[in-house]
Design a protein around this motif. Structure first.
Motif, PDB file in Angstrom:
ATOM      1  N   MET A   1     -11.080  -6.234   7.977  1.00 43.23           N
ATOM      2  CA  MET A   1      -9.775  -7.080   7.889  1.00 43.23           C
ATOM      3  C   MET A   1      -9.577  -7.570   6.396  1.00 43.23           C
ATOM      4  SD  MET A   1      -7.223  -7.826   9.736  1.00 43.23           S
ATOM      5  CE  MET A   1      -6.050  -8.851   9.797  1.00 43.23           C
ATOM      6  N   LYS A   2     -10.559  -7.848   5.795  1.00 41.76           N
ATOM      7  CA  LYS A   2     -10.489  -8.467   4.474  1.00 41.76           C
ATOM      8  C   LYS A   2      -9.837  -7.159   3.597  1.00 41.76           C
ATOM      9  CE  LYS A   2     -13.209 -12.265   3.731  1.00 41.76           C
ATOM     10  NZ  LYS A   2     -14.261 -12.815   2.809  1.00 41.76           N
ATOM     11  N   LYS A   3      -9.984  -6.246   3.762  1.00 40.32           N
ATOM     12  CA  LYS A   3      -9.633  -4.848   2.979  1.00 40.32           C
ATOM     13  C   LYS A   3      -8.505  -4.974   3.083  1.00 40.32           C
ATOM     14  CE  LYS A   3     -10.442  -0.193   1.675  1.00 40.32           C
ATOM     15  NZ  LYS A   3     -11.290   0.908   2.024  1.00 40.32           N
ATOM     16  N   VAL A   4      -7.742  -4.818   4.131  1.00 38.05           N
ATOM     17  CA  VAL A   4      -6.316  -4.688   4.807  1.00 38.05           C
ATOM     18  C   VAL A   4      -5.684  -5.971   3.907  1.00 38.05           C
ATOM     19  CG1 VAL A   4      -4.818  -4.802   6.454  1.00 38.05           C
ATOM     20  CG2 VAL A   4      -6.675  -3.631   6.878  1.00 38.05           C
ATOM     21  N   LEU A   5      -5.975  -7.158   3.931  1.00 28.52           N
ATOM     22  CA  LEU A   5      -5.634  -8.420   3.427  1.00 28.52           C
ATOM     23  C   LEU A   5      -5.420  -7.987   1.862  1.00 28.52           C
ATOM     24  CD1 LEU A   5      -4.073 -11.078   3.807  1.00 28.52           C
ATOM     25  CD2 LEU A   5      -6.319 -12.033   3.440  1.00 28.52           C
ATOM     26  N   TYR A   6      -6.442  -7.723   1.327  1.00 29.54           N
ATOM     27  CA  TYR A   6      -6.365  -7.519  -0.233  1.00 29.54           C
ATOM     28  C   TYR A   6      -5.445  -6.467  -0.506  1.00 29.54           C
ATOM     29  CZ  TYR A   6     -10.438 -10.466  -0.592  1.00 29.54           C
ATOM     30  OH  TYR A   6     -11.271 -11.445  -0.631  1.00 29.54           O
ATOM     31  N   LEU A   7      -5.267  -5.460   0.171  1.00 32.42           N
ATOM     32  CA  LEU A   7      -4.569  -4.361  -0.177  1.00 32.42           C
ATOM     33  C   LEU A   7      -2.953  -4.877  -0.028  1.00 32.42           C
ATOM     34  CD1 LEU A   7      -6.180  -1.266   1.383  1.00 32.42           C
ATOM     35  CD2 LEU A   7      -5.773  -1.574  -0.979  1.00 32.42           C
ATOM     36  N   TRP A   8      -2.576  -5.485   0.967  1.00 33.15           N
ATOM     37  CA  TRP A   8      -1.414  -6.144   1.173  1.00 33.15           C
ATOM     38  C   TRP A   8      -0.930  -6.942   0.195  1.00 33.15           C
ATOM     39  CZ3 TRP A   8       2.527  -4.127   3.807  1.00 33.15           C
ATOM     40  CH2 TRP A   8       2.327  -3.479   4.887  1.00 33.15           C
ATOM     41  N   LEU A   9      -1.837  -7.807  -0.473  1.00 32.57           N
ATOM     42  CA  LEU A   9      -1.703  -8.624  -1.465  1.00 32.57           C
ATOM     43  C   LEU A   9      -1.562  -7.871  -2.832  1.00 32.57           C
ATOM     44  CD1 LEU A   9      -4.152 -11.799  -0.873  1.00 32.57           C
ATOM     45  CD2 LEU A   9      -1.803 -11.701  -0.943  1.00 32.57           C
ATOM     46  N   LEU A  10      -2.134  -6.584  -3.120  1.00 30.36           N
ATOM     47  CA  LEU A  10      -2.001  -5.926  -4.339  1.00 30.36           C
ATOM     48  C   LEU A  10      -0.528  -5.211  -4.130  1.00 30.36           C
ATOM     49  CD1 LEU A  10      -3.343  -4.627  -6.604  1.00 30.36           C
ATOM     50  CD2 LEU A  10      -4.000  -2.699  -4.908  1.00 30.36           C
ATOM     51  N   PHE A  11      -0.147  -4.699  -3.094  1.00 34.54           N
ATOM     52  CA  PHE A  11       1.163  -4.329  -2.960  1.00 34.54           C
ATOM     53  C   PHE A  11       2.188  -5.236  -3.276  1.00 34.54           C
ATOM     54  CE2 PHE A  11      -0.720  -1.046   0.249  1.00 34.54           C
ATOM     55  CZ  PHE A  11      -0.866  -0.062  -0.847  1.00 34.54           C
ATOM     56  N   PHE A  12       2.153  -6.610  -2.743  1.00 33.44           N
ATOM     57  CA  PHE A  12       3.021  -7.456  -3.040  1.00 33.44           C
ATOM     58  C   PHE A  12       3.123  -7.729  -4.473  1.00 33.44           C
ATOM     59  CE2 PHE A  12       3.831 -12.094  -3.652  1.00 33.44           C
ATOM     60  CZ  PHE A  12       5.024 -12.296  -3.092  1.00 33.44           C
ATOM     61  N   PHE A  13       1.959  -7.956  -5.086  1.00 33.06           N
ATOM     62  CA  PHE A  13       2.045  -8.435  -6.544  1.00 33.06           C
ATOM     63  C   PHE A  13       2.366  -7.243  -7.461  1.00 33.06           C
ATOM     64  CE2 PHE A  13      -1.044 -11.644  -5.409  1.00 33.06           C
ATOM     65  CZ  PHE A  13      -0.328 -12.973  -5.853  1.00 33.06           C
ATOM     66  N   MET A  14       2.086  -6.027  -7.014  1.00 36.04           N
ATOM     67  CA  MET A  14       2.900  -5.018  -7.794  1.00 36.04           C
ATOM     68  C   MET A  14       4.344  -4.808  -7.610  1.00 36.04           C
ATOM     69  SD  MET A  14       0.050  -1.958  -7.176  1.00 36.04           S
ATOM     70  CE  MET A  14       1.037  -0.505  -7.344  1.00 36.04           C
ATOM     71  N   GLY A  15       4.882  -5.046  -6.381  1.00 37.48           N
ATOM     72  CA  GLY A  15       6.179  -5.009  -6.080  1.00 37.48           C
ATOM     73  C   GLY A  15       6.933  -6.250  -6.866  1.00 37.48           C
ATOM     74  N   PHE A  16       6.258  -7.320  -6.824  1.00 39.45           N
ATOM     75  CA  PHE A  16       6.821  -8.657  -7.535  1.00 39.45           C
ATOM     76  C   PHE A  16       6.825  -8.254  -9.179  1.00 39.45           C
ATOM     77  CE2 PHE A  16       6.026 -12.795  -9.478  1.00 39.45           C
ATOM     78  CZ  PHE A  16       6.988 -13.410  -8.915  1.00 39.45           C
ATOM     79  N   VAL A  17       5.533  -7.660  -9.796  1.00 43.26           N
ATOM     80  CA  VAL A  17       5.688  -7.469 -11.228  1.00 43.26           C
ATOM     81  C   VAL A  17       6.740  -6.370 -11.538  1.00 43.26           C
ATOM     82  CG1 VAL A  17       4.280  -6.190 -12.907  1.00 43.26           C
ATOM     83  CG2 VAL A  17       3.329  -7.949 -11.416  1.00 43.26           C
ATOM     84  N   MET A  18       7.111  -5.452 -10.555  1.00 40.41           N
ATOM     85  CA  MET A  18       7.950  -4.473 -11.005  1.00 40.41           C
ATOM     86  C   MET A  18       9.518  -5.025 -11.125  1.00 40.41           C
ATOM     87  SD  MET A  18       7.178  -1.257  -8.473  1.00 40.41           S
ATOM     88  CE  MET A  18       8.733  -0.440  -8.743  1.00 40.41           C
ATOM     89  N   ILE A  19       9.599  -5.992 -10.457  1.00 34.44           N
ATOM     90  CA  ILE A  19      11.084  -6.617 -10.630  1.00 34.44           C
ATOM     91  C   ILE A  19      11.138  -7.738 -11.285  1.00 34.44           C
ATOM     92  CG2 ILE A  19      11.626  -5.443  -8.158  1.00 34.44           C
ATOM     93  CD1 ILE A  19      11.310  -8.508  -7.054  1.00 34.44           C
TER      94      ILE A  19
END
Length: 67
Positions: A1-19
């Motif tokens: 479950m922790k791995k899934v949470l870390y991946l969601w956070l990674l995707f969120f921050f990548m999207g945040f940086v992109m915009i």
């Protein structure tokens, strides 16, 4: 479950940086492709790509939970 949470956070921050400022500044040039500014292509393609990433990620999670 922790791995899934870390991946969601990674995707969120990548999207945040992109915009945010540095990346938007790269594509904020007066260059037209088919009479559409380059920044619009960047935002639309980035938006579609992020939707695709989330879709693939959710499908993989569902497949792993069903097995």
């Amino acid at each position: 479950m922790k791995k899934v949470l870390y991946l969601w956070l990674l995707f969120f921050f990548m999207g945040f940086v992109m915009i945010n400022f540095p990346f938007l500044l790269i594509f904020d040039k007066f260059q037209l492709i088919f009479n559409i500014p380059l920044i619009y292509y960047y935002l639309i393609i980035g938006w579609l790509f992020s939707i695709l990433i989330v879709y693939v990620f959710v499908k993989k999670i569902d497949r792993d939970e069903n097995d």
